[in-house]
Design an enzyme around this catalytic site. Structure first.
Site, mmCIF file in Angstrom:
data_model
loop_
_atom_site.group_PDB
_atom_site.id
_atom_site.type_symbol
_atom_site.label_atom_id
_atom_site.label_comp_id
_atom_site.label_asym_id
_atom_site.label_seq_id
_atom_site.Cartn_x
_atom_site.Cartn_y
_atom_site.Cartn_z
ATOM 1 N N ASP A 173 0.850 -1.186 0.000
ATOM 2 C CA ASP A 173 0.000 0.000 0.000
ATOM 3 C C ASP A 173 0.893 1.247 0.000
ATOM 4 O O ASP A 173 1.585 1.525 0.976
ATOM 5 C CB ASP A 173 -0.894 -0.016 1.248
ATOM 6 N N HIS A 174 0.853 1.997 -1.109
ATOM 7 C CA HIS A 174 1.758 3.137 -1.261
ATOM 8 C C HIS A 174 1.384 4.319 -0.365
ATOM 9 O O HIS A 174 2.149 5.276 -0.251
ATOM 10 C CB HIS A 174 1.757 3.596 -2.725
ATOM 11 N N ARG A 175 0.216 4.268 0.303
ATOM 12 C CA ARG A 175 -0.162 5.344 1.215
ATOM 13 C C ARG A 175 0.710 5.353 2.466
ATOM 14 O O ARG A 175 0.918 6.409 3.075
ATOM 15 C CB ARG A 175 -1.632 5.203 1.624
#
Length: 551
Positions: A521-523
């Protein structure tokens, strides 16, 4: 004594299950903990045990039906009791007819109890809105206002808003003028209010000439033979749609707006029951309850995630077709992965590990594991490695809460392992991986994989995962891009290992290379951290001593 066996609680957010198999019939003798029902939920197939001994009297459902938690599945009587309690119907006498002129209500006088001055402040207008322009002040000093009367028109950077009064009273002084800017919480004007109280007296009705006796009706329970849940009837009449015009904000007090925001409800979707559509907290609760019930019984479609729906063509024009209803597990998988795909900005990182030496060790110690009835697999070894890697990189053991703008870091290490079954993909979870050695992990992994394929998984077996592994090595392929299993933030995909020529010390040597695919998850996880994490796994596979050194 006749008892009711009801479908028990099955886990968090699970309200309905499909009955796969009924294991008892009328007249059967049952014992405590005996399996009496096999059901399928969105997450697993579960066997439901009896809670006490008895004899089945009447089965209320059929195989293949959907049943809600708490519904009666069958009735049974405890041994030694032959009689059944029955409720006698209550006979309600016909009430005496009373003429309207014979009834005189007793007046309820009121009296003033207190006088006070309150400040009317600019209420909360929405998330991230701190200042508004006063376009029009609709009250003056000395004006008498009523609750819900519009007293102010303001303009924010998002909308024009009419602000209603929250109390009735007389305006004492106004502190702002049209055209000024005001901050949320700033005093706009003061109001003098007079509170009144009803003088309580015993409620009574005076009836002339005749004494009236009205019998109290008593509820008589009725026995229902229909325990099958009609899913369509569970759908509430409320269909979410915007209740206000664009550019307008729904009429509600700041406390009501705050409550709606805290429970995740868009206040503009709620229909108010007060004057001029004023929204109360009860209106928000009613809407939330109806919305939850609707979501419970309404299948999630692509349109739910903002994806347009296109009608399918009639495939039968080109040949024979067969339509098969999706199983609960397949439907839940489709819904969950659609949600994850549309909400998680995912990145996949690829790498390869040289497991030539590890494979020799795996074969050397494999017999020791086989003696315990298990198998020493690469997945079992990866469980231990990943748990250690998550301690070095704690962001991989977290969850993103976008509503509260928080990151939840977990201090336990549970890892899910994808298992291929004839009913679809299941992901049972190995708990407390960091506290177990590889021998114990290999044994538990083998046991839980067998449970998954034999439909013996429980709800608890499927919950609590922080990270997932999907190993397709036994099938083949080089790399793939697994989807993050929300609310987790990462998943490791494992493909088939193959011998490749690797340039070492001036010459090519055949080495067994294991392809790995890490989706995250790039968040919460940056690309550099993703690369470091997968490299840590690669180095631990190539140099197992790293587990003891850094893990």
């Amino acid at each position: 004594m006749i008892n009711e066996f009801k479908l028990p609680e099955l886990g968090e957010n699970i309200e309905i299950a499909q009955v796969v198999k009924i294991l008892v019939k009328s007249g059967d003798k049952i014992t405590k903990d005996q399996s009496v029902l096999e059901i399928e939920t969105d997450k697993a197939t579960v066997e439901v045990p009896a809670e006490m001994d008895g004899i089945v009297v009447d089965v209320k459902i059929e195989e293949g039906t959907k049943v809600k938690v708490g519904s009666v599945v069958f009735t049974f009587k405890t041994e030694g009791v032959e009689t059944e309690e029955k409720s006698e119907p209550v006979k309600i006498e016909k009430p005496v007819e009373v003429k309207a002129e014979q009834i005189k209500p007793i007046e309820q006088p009121t009296k003033a109890v207190s006088t006070g001055i309150i400040e009317f402040k600019l209420p909360e207008l929405g998330e991230n809105i701190a200042v508004a322009t006063i376009t029009k002040v609709l009250v003056n000093k000395g004006d008498v206002i009523n609750k819900d009367t519009t007293v102010l028109e303001i303009e924010t950077d998002k909308a024009t808003v009419e602000v209603p009064a929250e109390v009735s009273g007389t305006v004492i002084e106004v502190f702002v003028s049209s055209g000024e800017k005001a901050k949320v919480g700033q005093v706009i004007f003061t109001v003098s209010i007079v509170a009144t109280e009803v003088v309580k007296k015993e409620a009574a009705v005076k009836v002339e000439d005749k004494k009236v006796e009205v019998p109290t009706p008593v509820f008589q329970p009725q026995k229902s033979n229909d325990a099958q849940i009609n899913v369509a009837k569970l759908t509430p009449p409320i269909i979410p749609s915007r209740n206000t015009m664009p550019g307008k904000i729904a009429p509600a007090a700041p406390s009501v707006r705050r409550f709606a925001r805290e429970i995740g409800i868009d206040i503009n979707m709620v229909r108010g029951s007060g004057n001029s559509g004023r929204i109360s907290i009860e209106d928000v609760k009613t809407f939330a309850k109806a919305l939850n019930e609707k979501l419970l019984t309404t299948p999630v479609s692509a349109a739910s995630f903002g994806v347009s729906h296109e009608p399918l063509p009639d495939f039968s024009k080109w040949g024979n077709i067969e339509k098969v209803e999706m199983s609960n597990i397949r439907k839940k998988t489709a819904e969950h992965l659609s949600y994850a795909w549309n909400t998680i900005p995912a990145v996949t990182q690829f790498d390869k590990a040289d497991i030539t030496d590890l494979e020799k060790m795996r074969k050397l110690f494999g017999k020791k594991v086989e003696a315990r009835g298990a198998k020493l697999t690469v997945t079992a070894i990866l469980l231990k490695i990943i748990a250690s890697a998550m301690k070095v990189y704690p962001q991989f053991n977290s969850t993103v809460d976008m509503e509260k703008n928080e990151i939840i870091y977990k201090k336990y290490y549970n890892i899910g392992v994808a298992v291929d079954t004839d009913r679809g993909l299941l992901v049972p979870v190995i708990k407390n991986v960091d506290k177990k050695n590889i021998l114990e992990l290999a044994t538990e992994l083998g046991e839980i994989s067998v449970k998954a394929r034999n439909k013996k998984l429980t709800i608890e077996d499927m919950q609590g995962g922080n990270f997932s592994i999907s190993n397709l090595g036994s099938i083949g392929g080089t790399h793939f891009t697994p989807i993050v299993n929300s609310p987790e933030v990462a998943i490791l995909g494992v493909s088939r290992s193959v011998f490749e020529p690797v340039y070492i010390d001036g010459k090519f040597e055949p080495r067994l290379m294991l392809p790995l695919s890490l989706t995250y998850d790039h968040r919460i996880i940056d690309g550099a951290d993703g690369a470091r994490f997968i490299r840590w796994i690669v180095e631990a596979l190539q140099q197992p001593f790293l587990l003891s050194l850094e893990g």
